[in-house]
Design a protein around this motif. Structure first.
Motif, short mmCIF file in Angstrom:
data_model
loop_
_atom_site.label_atom_id
_atom_site.label_comp_id
_atom_site.label_asym_id
_atom_site.label_seq_id
_atom_site.Cartn_x
_atom_site.Cartn_y
_atom_site.Cartn_z
N SER A 180 0.81 -1.07 -0.13
CA SER A 180 0.14 0.08 0.13
C SER A 180 0.83 1.39 0.03
CB SER A 180 -0.93 0.01 1.32
OG SER A 180 -0.25 0.07 2.42
N CYS A 219 0.60 4.25 -2.93
CA CYS A 219 -0.01 5.50 -2.47
C CYS A 219 1.17 6.21 -2.77
CB CYS A 219 0.05 5.54 -1.21
SG CYS A 219 -1.42 4.85 -0.46
N ILE A 264 -3.11 11.92 -0.84
CA ILE A 264 -2.76 10.36 -0.93
C ILE A 264 -1.73 10.19 -0.16
CG2 ILE A 264 -1.83 8.83 -2.72
CD1 ILE A 264 -3.35 10.33 -4.69
N MET A 297 -1.44 7.31 2.63
CA MET A 297 -0.19 6.49 3.09
C MET A 297 0.25 6.30 4.61
SD MET A 297 3.70 6.71 1.67
CE MET A 297 3.78 8.08 2.97
#
Length: 254
Positions: A16, A20, A60, A64
């Motif tokens: 992830s 991100c 974003i 994260m």
């Protein structure tokens, strides 16, 4: 130093985080290139206008940073971390430090990359970074990203649930701070002191006279503080949020 290395490895090995990071840079640069190409026929492309998409990148990156904490609670790996390192505050501080550094790097990639992307889209644009305001608007993005990433870590530690923490961050930064302005009488005065509005003043405040009327980059902040005091204020607010997360993490069960 061991905790810092562990947190760096954790973040680097998380899918992830990579998704991100890539999405933040890609979208920011895409917005910069598209906006430059679209506006070049009607208005000159400026250094500040290239930063049009940095708000998306910041959001974003904050997602994260939140996931860097909440994912550990979701899968229960935080328990093993706390067993190996019983001083929980040190664990959270190490995580915040690593996330802040990575967020700062991503902020610089987004800001300077946006200038480069706009230049590629409009080769004739004069995008030399000459004035103190332009340097602050571009190079200063890394500082704002670092503080926002640290704030997101604090929210993740306080909420400990990915969806809830992300919803809270998005709802506050994209909705609540703007809606406060509609409160009769007191709304605008309150908005002047809300943290992300103040943090934005560091990037948009004291614009150069020749670009002062160019609202084609980040929306200008109406905070009353000057740019550098605004950054200090934003840092103080972030420190308060992180302090609350440290106290809560030390007292609650994992």
């Amino acid at each position: 130093m061991t905790l810092l290395a562990v947190e760096r490895i954790k973040l680097r090995s998380t899918r992830s985080a990579w998704c991100c990071a890539a999405l933040a840079v890609a979208l920011t640069l895409t917005f910069a290139a598209m906006f430059a190409a679209g506006s070049a026929t009607t208005a000159p492309v400026t250094v500040t206008s290239t930063q049009f998409g940095s708000g998306v990148g910041l959001l974003i990156v904050m997602v994260m940073a939140t996931l860097a904490v909440t994912t550990e609670y979701r899968y229960g790996t935080i328990r093993a971390t706390f067993v190996a390192a019983p001083r929980r505050t040190q664990v959270l501080l190490a995580k915040a430090a690593v996330v802040a550094l990575i967020s700062a790097v991503l902020g610089e990639l987004c800001s300077f990359g946006s200038v480069a992307a706009a230049k590629l889209a409009v080769p004739t644009a004069d995008l030399a970074i000459d004035t103190p305001f332009e340097w602050r608007a571009v190079a200063g993005t890394g500082l704002v990203f670092a503080l926002a990433g640290t704030f997101a870590v604090a929210i993740g530690a306080l909420v400990r649930h990915s969806a809830g923490a992300i919803a809270l961050l998005i709802g506050y930064t994209q909705g609540a701070e703007q809606l406060v302005q509609f409160i009769p009488k007191a709304g605008p005065a309150i908005h002047h002191w809300l943290p992300f509005n103040v943090g934005n003043k560091f990037l948009t405040g004291d614009a150069d006279p020749i670009t002062a009327n160019a609202h084609d980059g980040l929306p200008p902040s109406d905070a009353t503080l000057g740019p550098w005091p605004a950054l200090i204020y934003f840092a103080g607010f972030t420190a308060l949020a992180l302090g609350a997360a440290l106290v809560t993490t030390a007292k609650r069960d994992a």
